[in-house]
Design a protein around this motif. Structure first.
Motif, PDB file in Angstrom:
ATOM      1  N   TYR A  46       0.823  -1.200   0.000  1.00  0.00           N
ATOM      2  CA  TYR A  46       0.000   0.000   0.000  1.00  0.00           C
ATOM      3  C   TYR A  46       0.862   1.257   0.000  1.00  0.00           C
ATOM      4  O   TYR A  46       0.816   2.057   0.919  1.00  0.00           O
ATOM      5  CB  TYR A  46      -0.949  -0.027   1.194  1.00  0.00           C
ATOM      6  N   GLY A  47       1.665   1.426  -1.021  1.00  0.00           N
ATOM      7  CA  GLY A  47       2.530   2.584  -1.119  1.00  0.00           C
ATOM      8  C   GLY A  47       1.764   3.832  -1.524  1.00  0.00           C
ATOM      9  O   GLY A  47       0.560   3.806  -1.785  1.00  0.00           O
ATOM     10  N   ARG A  64       1.469   3.187  -5.819  1.00  0.00           N
ATOM     11  CA  ARG A  64       0.075   2.881  -6.109  1.00  0.00           C
ATOM     12  C   ARG A  64      -0.441   3.786  -7.221  1.00  0.00           C
ATOM     13  O   ARG A  64      -0.143   4.985  -7.239  1.00  0.00           O
ATOM     14  CB  ARG A  64      -0.762   3.079  -4.845  1.00  0.00           C
ATOM     15  N   LEU A  65      -1.229   3.206  -8.141  1.00  0.00           N
ATOM     16  CA  LEU A  65      -1.873   3.969  -9.200  1.00  0.00           C
ATOM     17  C   LEU A  65      -3.375   3.868  -8.972  1.00  0.00           C
ATOM     18  O   LEU A  65      -3.968   2.800  -9.139  1.00  0.00           O
ATOM     19  CB  LEU A  65      -1.490   3.418 -10.570  1.00  0.00           C
ATOM     20  N   GLY A 104      12.976  -4.232  -7.098  1.00  0.00           N
ATOM     21  CA  GLY A 104      12.373  -3.903  -5.818  1.00  0.00           C
ATOM     22  C   GLY A 104      11.294  -2.839  -5.896  1.00  0.00           C
ATOM     23  O   GLY A 104      10.627  -2.546  -4.903  1.00  0.00           O
ATOM     24  N   ALA A 105      11.081  -2.257  -7.076  1.00  0.00           N
ATOM     25  CA  ALA A 105      10.009  -1.279  -7.273  1.00  0.00           C
ATOM     26  C   ALA A 105       8.774  -2.006  -7.786  1.00  0.00           C
ATOM     27  O   ALA A 105       8.841  -2.715  -8.798  1.00  0.00           O
ATOM     28  CB  ALA A 105      10.431  -0.201  -8.263  1.00  0.00           C
ATOM     29  N   ILE A 106       7.645  -1.846  -7.102  1.00  0.00           N
ATOM     30  CA  ILE A 106       6.404  -2.503  -7.511  1.00  0.00           C
ATOM     31  C   ILE A 106       5.275  -1.488  -7.526  1.00  0.00           C
ATOM     32  O   ILE A 106       5.048  -0.781  -6.540  1.00  0.00           O
ATOM     33  CB  ILE A 106       6.049  -3.683  -6.578  1.00  0.00           C
ATOM     34  N   LEU A 107       4.567  -1.425  -8.646  1.00  0.00           N
ATOM     35  CA  LEU A 107       3.441  -0.513  -8.832  1.00  0.00           C
ATOM     36  C   LEU A 107       2.149  -1.306  -8.736  1.00  0.00           C
ATOM     37  O   LEU A 107       1.908  -2.220  -9.532  1.00  0.00           O
ATOM     38  CB  LEU A 107       3.549   0.179 -10.190  1.00  0.00           C
ATOM     39  N   LEU A 109      -5.279  -5.613  -9.524  1.00  0.00           N
ATOM     40  CA  LEU A 109      -6.679  -5.680  -9.925  1.00  0.00           C
ATOM     41  C   LEU A 109      -6.956  -4.795 -11.127  1.00  0.00           C
ATOM     42  O   LEU A 109      -7.945  -4.980 -11.829  1.00  0.00           O
ATOM     43  CB  LEU A 109      -7.568  -5.265  -8.752  1.00  0.00           C
ATOM     44  N   GLY A 110      -6.100  -3.800 -11.369  1.00  0.00           N
ATOM     45  CA  GLY A 110      -6.201  -2.976 -12.554  1.00  0.00           C
ATOM     46  C   GLY A 110      -5.482  -3.621 -13.729  1.00  0.00           C
ATOM     47  O   GLY A 110      -4.986  -4.748 -13.647  1.00  0.00           O
TER      48      GLY A 110
END
Length: 221
Positions: free
Chosen positions: A30-31, A56-57, A78-81, A132-133
């Motif tokens: 939950y960034g 988060r988008l 290590g970067a996750i969107l 989910l997107g």
């Protein structure tokens, strides 16, 4: 900051507020939101760099974010969107990332010690990694797609790999992004790099069977 080709490199982390930077580094899934950064900074000739962290988008169902031709998304390891439900990231530019996860929910940093705890909204226990997107590759600047970008896991031990390393939804997300959403245009090859566990049927279905055809291309390395 510019890269070797003289294009402007913008760190999305630098544009975050101080408290958001802390959240990005410690949050499992939950960034902070980067919706405003993508809206205002994505343009041709620019690279949007995601350092290691969680992002988060959001924007609600129907929201869409366009990465135009000539713009690059660069994800460090290590970067996750995480793309929220009903939100679409439409990439007409390029994407730079290695063979690691960059989209969705991180199975390695989100664990449930007991069944009384709740998983992220809309996620099943254990196996969910894909967001989910939606991610749509709507251009010709991405030459291949990797299921690992959505959290697919290459099995090292075919007998003892735990169930939460199922790669079904990661593969489905890769198929949707690389071929289903691109119909009737040619598909982007999906590059696989080993043996994966998939516990459910993967669907390669045209969004409009009467006018569009879908071709799945998979390539091993």
């Amino acid at each position: 900051m510019s890269d070797d080709f003289g294009e402007e490199v913008i760190s999305v982390f630098a544009d975050l507020l101080p408290f958001e930077k802390v959240v990005s580094q410690i949050a499992a899934n939950y960034g902070p939101s980067v919706s405003g950064i993508l809206r205002g900074r994505a343009s041709s000739g620019k690279t949007l760099y995601f350092p290691a962290g969680r992002y988060r988008l959001d924007g609600g169902p129907g929201a869409e974010y366009l990465i135009p031709p000539g713009c690059q998304l660069w994800f460090a390891s290590g970067a996750i969107l995480r793309i929220d439900v009903g939100v679409t990231l439409r990439i007409q530019g390029s994407l730079r990332a290695g063979n690691y996860q960059i989209f969705g929910f991180d199975r390695d940093r989100y664990t449930w010690p007991d069944m009384s705890m709740s998983p992220p909204p809309g996620r099943p226990f254990g196996i969910g990694t894909a967001p989910l997107g939606s991610v749509v590759f709507d251009g010709d600047e991405v030459p291949l797609v990797r299921p690992e970008w959505w959290g697919a896991y290459v099995m090292q031990d075919l007998t003892s790999t735990p169930r939460n390393y199922d790669s079904s939804d990661a593969f489905q997300a890769a198929i949707d992004a690389a071929c289903v959403s691109r119909a009737p245009r040619s598909s982007i090859p999906i590059e696989v790099s080993g043996v994966y566990r998939c516990s459910r049927t993967l669907r390669v279905v045209s969004p409009d069977p009467l006018t569009r055809s879908v071709c799945l291309v998979m390539r091993g390395i």
